[in-house]
Design an enzyme around this catalytic site. Structure first.
Site, PDB file in Angstrom:
ATOM      1  N   HIS A 249      23.798  30.051  13.040  1.00 20.48           N
ATOM      2  CA  HIS A 249      22.354  30.250  13.099  1.00 20.48           C
ATOM      3  C   HIS A 249      21.677  28.888  13.014  1.00 20.48           C
ATOM      4  CE1 HIS A 249      21.946  34.667  12.642  1.00 20.48           C
ATOM      5  NE2 HIS A 249      23.126  34.582  12.042  1.00 20.48           N
TER       6      HIS A 249
HETATM    7 ZN    ZN Z   1      24.483  36.128  11.763  1.00 25.22          ZN
END
Ligand code: ZN
Ligand code: ZN
Length: 148
Positions: A107
């Protein structure tokens, strides 16, 4: 997942769901980057290896340390380009079983978070308790190499 069924990120890597996914930001033989479908910051990208690696627990030693390093560099350069005014950037993984998709994905989030929920979800001590930064992963990979 049944035999023969592809995981959603493998499908993206193979270009099988071009209509379903948000635009692909980067792709080469090794890595793929695209936008998170529910962004938690002003920009929120996912960087995934083309190879199906299940999660951070499947990472081993040197080879994967290089891979994670490349993922991190790619995420950094994309965010610097697309969110140059961000207050800071966050790079990390969800620890299993808190990962939503079982295909390793980094992320990459440009701060600040859009909501309190995002802040909880991407903090190591949030109620989901499953966040680990890319730096921590790299550190643990290089120390496991040294001890072996
Ligand atoms: Zn994730
Ligand atoms: Zn996959």
């Amino acid at each position: 997942m049944g035999a023969g069924a592809l995981c959603p990120f493998c499908e993206i890597a193979l270009g099988k769901c071009a209509g379903r996914t948000s635009s692909i930001l980067f792709q080469d033989d090794e890595l793929l980057a695209f936008e998170d479908r529910s962004p938690s910051g002003s920009k929120h990208y996912l960087v995934v290896p083309v190879e199906h690696i299940k999660n951070i627990n499947s990472l081993r030693g040197d080879e994967h340390a290089l891979l994670v390093e490349r993922m991190l560099k790619l995420g950094e350069s994309l965010l610097r380009k697309d969110a140059p005014g961000a207050e800071s950037y966050k790079f990390g993984f969800h620890r299993p079983p808190y990962n939503s998709v079982s295909h390793l994905h980094l992320h990459c989030i440009a701060m600040p978070f859009k909501s309190w929920w995002g802040a909880v979800k991407y903090k190591s001590l949030g109620c989901l308790g499953g966040w680990i930064t890319a730096e921590e992963v790299l550190r643990s990979l290089s120390s496991s190499t040294k001890s072996s």
